[in-house]
Write an enzyme that holds these catalytic residues in place. Structure first.
Site, PDB file in Angstrom:
ATOM      1  CD  GLU A  79     110.395  42.369  13.981  1.00 28.68           C
ATOM      2  OE1 GLU A  79     109.665  41.875  13.413  1.00 28.68           O
ATOM      3  OE2 GLU A  79     110.720  42.511  15.335  1.00 28.68           O
ATOM      4  NE  ARG A 314     109.617  49.657  25.470  1.00 29.42           N
ATOM      5  CZ  ARG A 314     109.830  48.953  24.201  1.00 29.42           C
ATOM      6  NH1 ARG A 314     110.562  47.936  24.687  1.00 29.42           N
ATOM      7  NH2 ARG A 314     109.410  49.053  23.277  1.00 29.42           N
ATOM      8  CE  LYS A 324     109.557  48.962  15.308  1.00 32.86           C
ATOM      9  NZ  LYS A 324     110.196  47.601  14.943  1.00 32.86           N
TER      10      LYS A 324
HETATM   11  P1  ATP Z   1     108.129  45.699  17.853  1.00 30.33           P
HETATM   12  O1  ATP Z   1     107.329  46.065  18.952  1.00 30.33           O
HETATM   13  O2  ATP Z   1     107.752  45.639  16.767  1.00 30.33           O
HETATM   14  O3  ATP Z   1     108.941  44.598  18.647  1.00 30.33           O
HETATM   15  P2  ATP Z   1     110.581  47.297  18.776  1.00 30.33           P
HETATM   16  O4  ATP Z   1     110.219  48.425  19.468  1.00 30.33           O
HETATM   17  O5  ATP Z   1     111.091  46.064  19.975  1.00 30.33           O
HETATM   18  O6  ATP Z   1     109.315  46.939  18.017  1.00 30.33           O
HETATM   19  P3  ATP Z   1     112.707  46.395  17.084  1.00 30.33           P
HETATM   20  O7  ATP Z   1     112.645  46.950  15.809  1.00 30.33           O
HETATM   21  O8  ATP Z   1     112.792  45.145  17.710  1.00 30.33           O
HETATM   22  O9  ATP Z   1     111.473  47.379  17.712  1.00 30.33           O
HETATM   23  O10 ATP Z   1     113.692  47.310  18.025  1.00 30.33           O
HETATM   24  C1  ATP Z   1     115.116  47.462  17.658  1.00 30.33           C
HETATM   25  C2  ATP Z   1     115.916  47.923  19.047  1.00 30.33           C
HETATM   26  O11 ATP Z   1     115.389  49.186  19.585  1.00 30.33           O
HETATM   27  C3  ATP Z   1     115.983  46.624  20.147  1.00 30.33           C
HETATM   28  O12 ATP Z   1     117.007  46.231  20.156  1.00 30.33           O
HETATM   29  C4  ATP Z   1     115.087  47.447  21.155  1.00 30.33           C
HETATM   30  O13 ATP Z   1     115.444  46.627  22.249  1.00 30.33           O
HETATM   31  C5  ATP Z   1     115.204  49.012  21.042  1.00 30.33           C
HETATM   32  N1  ATP Z   1     114.094  49.697  21.516  1.00 30.33           N
HETATM   33  C6  ATP Z   1     112.828  49.462  20.965  1.00 30.33           C
HETATM   34  N2  ATP Z   1     111.944  50.340  21.737  1.00 30.33           N
HETATM   35  C7  ATP Z   1     112.793  50.793  22.590  1.00 30.33           C
HETATM   36  C8  ATP Z   1     112.618  51.791  23.685  1.00 30.33           C
HETATM   37  N3  ATP Z   1     111.269  52.444  24.125  1.00 30.33           N
HETATM   38  N4  ATP Z   1     113.493  52.198  24.551  1.00 30.33           N
HETATM   39  C9  ATP Z   1     114.885  51.638  24.325  1.00 30.33           C
HETATM   40  N5  ATP Z   1     115.089  50.865  23.277  1.00 30.33           N
HETATM   41  C10 ATP Z   1     114.262  50.302  22.372  1.00 30.33           C
HETATM   42 MG    MG Z   2     111.478  44.007  18.828  1.00 32.17          MG
END
Ligand code: ATP
Ligand code: MG
Length: 626
Positions: A79, A314, A324
């Site tokens: 996002e 994750r 974030k």
């Molecule tokens: P938000 O908290 O804003 O939802 P998010 O960390 O989920 O943020 P996205 O932009 O939705 O951010 O993430 C993009 C991709 O990165 C997603 O597929 C998510 O699964 C992956 N991702 C985010 N954080 C992690 C993490 N800590 N470890 C592994 N993958 C991650």
């Molecule tokens: Mg997300």
């Protein structure tokens, strides 16, 4: 129906030359559950019948295409509402890495269905981060990343189809009524009074929603599944809401927007994704994902076979925050100097700190993927950087805590003002086929050494500079001899001090005919060789000594206030003296300051040749907390 991106600018001009690479032999890569799933799918030919029309689209669009040359399709769908961090790096390396290893393609897709949060600043930083990490989403005929908002027309059409087929209805309950009637884990939900409306009524209502005739939040479109399902996500989830907001791509065209749970599976399907890999918190959404795919394939809207969702744990890293929102708080409250502060776990921060794409790829590979949450120790990340830089970072001398050493016999041995040129290899162990560049510097009467390399009263086992002494029994010990690395052997003769007893100069004599690399230079035995920088050609440098941002290994666990555990000493700025080759560093160039650790010329503030600024990337050994 086909979709093409037109609005987003894109820095890359070089599309992947040809069809995706052939699968690599797998012997080098440790297996994991995702690799096993993919290998099994490839063996069974699960996706062999898929077609690809060159860009995302519905069933009819792809039916016109040739068999998909990509054996699998994965995607990284951020996002664009913030900077990417180390957790995203794991996801990027995973998705792009799997596509690369199995003859597939990984899509970069901006998941921009939420109109409020996107920003082109983030879009550009995400593009940069993916490219910097060494990955590319370009395919023949398509060099742009995808954006989910290009699929709004299809999503709307899919919603109308669901209504017509009796799979969706417009609910006019208040949000509170909806919440109560959804029930909970122990209690089945209660059907909405609007659930039995006719398809025609629902369609008319939904079009009123679309046409801006109803207030924000006054009603939603819900999938009609099962209010008694044990999985609460299947209790008629909302799929469209009214929200008057200008979208960065579609402007004011829409006042209704799809919910993430509805949008995401559709995005995957239009892009012919085969393996949709996400983090564990989406596990409960998977039944809805599959339900939606089945309905839209039934209706002939989407191509079959559909993508499948798989979840992995994750990344949780000790001493690091990856939310974030909390990272934004650190920036907004000036706890750090922006998103690219070298203490931040953002990709821009890690890059500025001196991390390399190879180190992050190695890290992602080493931690692997699992299906259960765990914590990775921060030292694992640091170890990967050391491992990457060990063979490729140029060496250099830097004196971080300088004291002047005067060679009192210099003028007699050489001549007053004489400077003797010296050299050292930039790479003591160059990789095969690489020849080490040579560093040039000079030695003269005065050089800078580390203050800790001189001890009047040496601790046991101390091997560096010690003046001549007479012990309690009247036994005399001569001053110690050490080598100035790459220069001469010297013998310590004493020191001068100020009124407070602080050493102001270390005194020594140079031993003639001991210059490194000259015949006979090894005849004088020494116990230590120390790094140094000539007073004549040493250059003052700003060195930013970074340490962990938090003192607590789990700064935000268990509802803790992460701001309370900020490390007050996470940044110390010192003036060091560096050898001339270092002052000529390129911004972003990595070095090993011998004996001190790995440093990087700051990408922003370092000015080649005139204002050297270095950041500590990582020490030579894992010494933290010891
Ligand atoms: P938000 O908290 O804003 O939802 P998010 O960390 O989920 O943020 P996205 O932009 O939705 O951010 O993430 C993009 C991709 O990165 C997603 O597929 C998510 O699964 C992956 N991702 C985010 N954080 C992690 C993490 N800590 N470890 C592994 N993958 C991650
Ligand atoms: Mg997300």
């Amino acid at each position: 129906m086909a979709f093409k991106i037109s609005r987003m600018s894109h820095p890359s001009k070089t599309p992947l030359a040809a069809a995706p690479a052939a699968p690599q032999t797998e012997s080098l890569k440790p297996s994991n559950f995702l690799r096993q799933i993919i290998e099994s799918d490839l063996e069974k030919g699960t996706y062999a019948s898929r077609r690809w029309s060159g860009c995302p689209g519905d069933a009819a669009h792809h039916a016109k295409g040739a068999p998909d040359p990509a054996k699998i399709r994965t995607r990284f769908p951020p996002e664009p509402n913030g900077y990417l961090h180390i957790g995203h790096a794991k996801s990027i390396c995973l998705n792009f890495g799997l596509a690369r290893d199995y003859g597939g393609v990984c899509h970069l897709r901006f998941d921009d269905t939420n109109p409020e949060k996107e920003d082109t600043e983030y879009v550009n930083s995400i593009i940069d981060a993916v490219k910097w990490l060494g990955f590319d989403w370009c395919q023949p005929g398509n060099t742009l990343p995808y954006q989910a908002s290009d699929y709004f027309d299809f999503m709307y059409r899919a919603a109308e189809y669901l209504i017509e087929a009796g799979h969706a209805y417009v609910d006019e309950q208040t949000p509170e009524q909806m919440r109560v009637n959804r029930g909970d884990f122990g209690k089945a939900g209660v059907d909405s009074p609007y659930r039995t409306r006719t398809a025609a009524d629902n369609l008319a209502r939904f079009r009123q929603m679309r046409d801006g005739m109803l207030d924000d939040g006054s009603m939603v479109l819900r999938a009609k599944i099962d209010m008694a399902s044990p999985n609460i996500n299947l209790r008629d989830p909302a799929i469209y809401r009214i929200r008057r907001a200008t979208h960065h791509n579609t402007g004011d065209k829409w006042c209704i927007y799809p919910m993430y749970t509805f949008a995401h599976p559709i995005e995957d399907a239009l892009e012919q994704i085969t393996h949709s890999i996400c983090t564990l918190e989406f596990e409960d959404q998977r039944p809805f994902y599959d339900w939606l795919m089945e309905r839209l394939i039934e209706g002939g809207l989407l191509a079959s076979p559909p993508p499948k969702q798989y979840e992995f744990a994750r990344l949780n890293l000790t001493f690091v925050i990856t939310s974030k929102r909390k990272l934004a708080q650190l920036v907004n409250e000036n706890k750090v100097n922006g998103w690219d502060d070298p203490r931040m776990p953002t990709i821009v921060g890690l890059r500025r700190r001196g991390y390399t794409p190879e180190a992050l790829q190695l890290f992602a590979e080493r931690i692997g993927v699992t299906k259960s949450d765990s914590w990775i120790d921060y030292s694992t990340l640091e170890g990967c950087l050391r491992e990457d830089l060990e063979l490729k970072a140029h060496r250099g001398f830097a004196v971080l805590n300088p004291v002047k050493l005067v060679l009192t016999n210099w003028d007699e041995v050489f001549a007053p003002g004489h400077l003797e040129p010296c050299t050292q290899p930039a790479l003591p162990h160059p990789p095969e086929g690489v020849e080490s560049p040579t560093r040039h510097f000079t030695i003269g009467k005065e050089v800078w050494i580390e203050r800790e390399d001189f001890e009047e009263v040496p601790p046991k086992g101390y091997k560096r500079l010690v003046p001549p002494r007479i012990d309690g029994n009247g036994n005399a010990t001569p001053g110690s001899k050490v080598r100035l690395k790459g220069g001469y052997v010297i013998e310590c003769t004493g020191c001068t001090k100020d009124a407070d007893g602080k050493v102001t100069q270390v005194l020594a004599t140079v031993v003639p005919d001991t210059k490194s690399g000259t015949p006979g230079s090894e005849s004088v035995k020494v116990k230590a060789a120390i790094s140094w920088v000539g007073v004549a050609d040493g250059v003052d440098a700003e060195v930013r000594m970074y340490d962990r941002l938090f003192l607590d290994a789990n700064p935000d666990a268990g509802g803790k206030d992460f701001l309370e555990t900020l490390n007050p000493n996470s940044l110390k700025i010192i003036t060091a003296i560096v050898e001339p080759s270092l002052s000529n560093a390129l911004p972003g160039q990595n070095f090993q300051f011998e004996r001190h650790g790995y440093f990087v010329a700051d990408r922003i503030d370092h000015v080649q040749g005139s204002k050297p600024v270095f950041n500590l990337a990582v020490g030579l050994r894992d010494s933290w907390g010891k």
